[in-house]
Design a protein around this motif. Structure first.
Motif, PDB file in Angstrom:
ATOM      1  N   LEU A  23       0.822  -1.208   0.000  1.00  0.00           N
ATOM      2  CA  LEU A  23       0.000   0.000   0.000  1.00  0.00           C
ATOM      3  C   LEU A  23       0.856   1.259   0.000  1.00  0.00           C
ATOM      4  O   LEU A  23       0.556   2.235  -0.708  1.00  0.00           O
ATOM      5  N   MET A  69      -7.364  -0.010  -5.594  1.00  0.00           N
ATOM      6  CA  MET A  69      -6.658   0.536  -4.433  1.00  0.00           C
ATOM      7  C   MET A  69      -7.633   1.010  -3.363  1.00  0.00           C
ATOM      8  O   MET A  69      -7.415   0.808  -2.155  1.00  0.00           O
ATOM      9  N   MET A  73      -7.631  -0.466   0.386  1.00  0.00           N
ATOM     10  CA  MET A  73      -7.370   0.365   1.570  1.00  0.00           C
ATOM     11  C   MET A  73      -8.514   0.296   2.572  1.00  0.00           C
ATOM     12  O   MET A  73      -8.283   0.246   3.784  1.00  0.00           O
ATOM     13  N   TYR A  92      -4.988   4.908   6.003  1.00  0.00           N
ATOM     14  CA  TYR A  92      -5.554   4.317   4.793  1.00  0.00           C
ATOM     15  C   TYR A  92      -6.971   4.821   4.528  1.00  0.00           C
ATOM     16  O   TYR A  92      -7.355   5.034   3.373  1.00  0.00           O
TER      17      TYR A  92
END
Length: 256
Positions: A23, A69, A73, A92
């Protein structure tokens, strides 16, 4: 999602460092601070892919990668909370919120939503030109299925448009795109115009996302495509690497 299925706390704790590194690598790919991660390839002129759809030259700010993504997250922030690392969870979630805001802006404002077509485009390049304005299914399914698009009006218009197109072509499953790419956007050697064949028919991850998207909008549509997939499986085991877009029959002898 694996953790959701198993509840294996020891296993997910063992993934913490690796997932954080992945990440963080991606988050560093937002050079202009708008919350959207940028791909290594800068332009369609590079003639390089940047995601699973490897013969399309999606570059710079890629909506599919950014939607993935966002989903990653949000899921991982929940894990961080469970593991007691609220600082990482907040990081996140904050990044996901920023990504979501930019993602949902109209294409004229730096986002991916095309209000004239009622769907999300595929990518935008550094000079603010936009590409993949042909109803790319994984882009739009990840946007809804992962929670980026939570506007009910947008969802309804997008999913209604897609179902109308699906009925017109009478496809047994959702394809990779509805309308043709422009020639400059895609490798044209053996799969143009439109695509002539589909890989996406048989990759059931897209079908799961489509089912997820339609379940709240119209469960009957979701069930219809589940049944069509089952019927196709009875015919050929969904074993073909490629399916003809027109005939919807398997092509080639390189079966899966």
């Amino acid at each position: 999602e694996q953790f959701h299925n198993t509840g294996d706390l020891a296993w997910v704790r063992g993934q913490k460092e690796a997932c954080e590194k992945a990440l963080e690598y991606m988050l560093k790919r937002d050079s202009d601070g708008d919350g959207l991660m940028e791909m290594i390839n800068q332009s369609h002129k590079d003639e390089q892919g940047s995601d699973w759809i490897d013969i399309v030259w999606a570059a710079y700010e890629n909506a599919l990668v950014n939607a993935e993504m966002y989903g990653a997250m949000v899921l991982w922030a929940e894990v961080e909370t469970i593991l007691g690392d609220q600082e990482k969870a907040d990081r996140y979630l904050k990044a996901a919120k920023k990504l979501k805001t930019s993602f949902n802006k109209d294409i004229n404002d730096g986002g991916f939503w095309n209000p004239g077509k009622n769907w999300y485009i595929y990518w935008r390049e550094k000079d603010n030109t936009t590409y993949g304005n042909n109803l790319v299914i994984p882009v739009n399914f990840t946007a809804i299925g992962y929670g980026l698009c939570d506007d009910k009006t947008r969802q309804e218009k997008l999913l209604a448009t897609l179902e109308t197109a699906m009925q017109k072509e009478d496809l047994f499953s959702w394809p990779l795109c509805i309308y043709p790419y422009e020639k400059k956007e895609v490798w044209v050697a053996n799969n143009y115009p439109s695509p002539k064949y589909e890989n996406g028919d048989i990759f059931l991850a897209w079908v799961e996302l489509g089912t997820r998207c339609y379940a709240n909008y119209d469960p009957g549509i979701a069930v219809k495509y589940i049944n069509r997939i089952i019927e196709q499986y009875k015919k050929d085991g969904l074993a073909h690497q490629r399916y003809s877009r027109v005939a919807q029959s398997g092509l080639g002898n390189d079966i899966l």
